[in-house]
Structures are given as structure tokens and as C-alpha cells.
Design a protein around this motif. Structure first.
Motif: not given
Length: 185
Positions: A52-70
Motif C-alpha cells: 500500500n506504500q507503492v501502489a493504490n489498491v482499490s475494489v473494482e467490483d464485489g470480487r475484483t481488486l485493482a492494483i495501480n502501482p505508482w
């Protein structure tokens, strides 16, 4: 002295409850939750850094996580960290976004997760009971040194026991919530 002991004992019991909540966050329920990845560390310029210090972790829908690295060069490192973890998750990369689909839990997996939750709750209860034992031993030492009377000693042990009972009840309540959450389809 006694007041400090009670405050410290309650503080340690609170920490046991917080540790239980942290452990419960790592037990997946079939729904996407960014806290699932809180324990992941990524090699970032030679040092292990929390995800969580090198990327943004978010919930796309009920069963999917999206990780966007910086930084784009972190994508393979993050994938490697996810695969090496004991979470049983498979990352899928498209460009610089990593998606993780949380698999639906089977009945058997749910029961295993409930067992794991019960194990974590038992560890928290043991920790709370150890705090009670430590506090009672300090009270007994004070009694031996005649710094407090027998009546005061019994009174303080009763207070420590009530504190212990409160925290055990809170742990049981958290466990029931987690079990209900895990068994919900």
C-alpha cells in the motif's frame, strides 16, 4: 501502582483484540477487500516495502481488486509478491493495472476459514488470559510485600477478572460476526 497495573493490563487486552481484528481481515470471505493485501511486501529499490506504500489498491467490483502501482517497473515485483503469498490469489495484468479476482468460496473452504478464525480467536483469548495471570501475579507480589491488604488484593483480582471476562466476550462476539460473514453465501 494498582491503577497503572489496571491501565496497562487493559491496554494489552485491547492490543490482543486489535491483533484479532487484523488477523480476521486477512481471512477472506469471497468478497474483495483491500485489507487482504495488507501483509504483502514488495521489493522496492532493494528494500521490502508494504504494497500500500507503492501502489493504490482499490475494489473494482464485489470480487475484483485493482492494483495501480505508482511506478510501472513495479508490476512484475507486485505480481511475484502476490504469487509467493499464501493467499491463493492469481494476478492478471493489463498494462500497468493488476487485477485480482477473488474466487468464490466453496463450502469446504468456508469451513476451513471458520476453523482458522476460531484458531485466531483462541490465540487472542490466550493472550488476554496471560495478561490476567501477569496482573494477578503482580497483585500477589504486592500482597506478599504487604503493600496492599488481602481485601484490596481480592478486590483488584475481581476487577482484573471482570476486565478479562469483558474482553473474552468481545472476542467471542467478533468471532461470531466473522463466522456469520464467512458462512454467508
Amino acid at each position: 501502582m494498582i491503577e497503572e497495573l489496571k491501565v496497562e493490563t487493559e491496554d494489552q487486552m485491547k492490543k490482543a483484540l486489535e491483533a484479532l481484528e487484523y488477523a480476521f481481515n486477512k481471512i477472506r470471505t469471497g468478497r474483495a477487500n483491500p485489507s487482504l493485501l495488507d501483509t504483502l511486501h514488495v521489493s522496492y529499490y532493494g528494500s521490502d516495502t508494504p504494497l500500500n506504500q507503492v501502489a493504490n489498491v482499490s475494489v473494482e467490483d464485489g470480487r475484483t481488486l485493482a492494483i495501480n502501482p505508482w511506478e510501472k517497473q513495479l508490476v512484475p515485483e507486485i505480481e511475484k509478491a502476490i504469487l509467493k503469498s499464501d493467499l491463493g490469489l492469481n494476478p492478471a495484468t493489463s498494462g500497468s493495472t493488476i487485477r485480482i479476482v477473488i474466487p468464490a468460496l466453496t463450502e469446504e473452504t468456508r469451513k476451513d476459514m471458520v476453523k482458522l478464525a476460531r484458531s485466531e480467536a483462541e490465540k487472542a483469548k490466550v493472550s488476554v488470559r496471560n495478561q490476567r495471570r501477569d496482573a494477578n501475579s503482580v497483585i500477589k507480589d504486592l500482597l506478599k510485600e504487604k503493600e496492599i491488604s488481602e481485601d484490596d488484593s481480592r478486590h483488584e483480582e475481581d476487577i482484573i477478572q471482570k476486565l478479562t471476562d469483558d474482553y473474552i466476550a468481545k472476542i467471542d462476539s467478533k468471532l461470531l460476526e466473522k463466522e456469520a460473514d464467512l458462512m454467508k453465501v
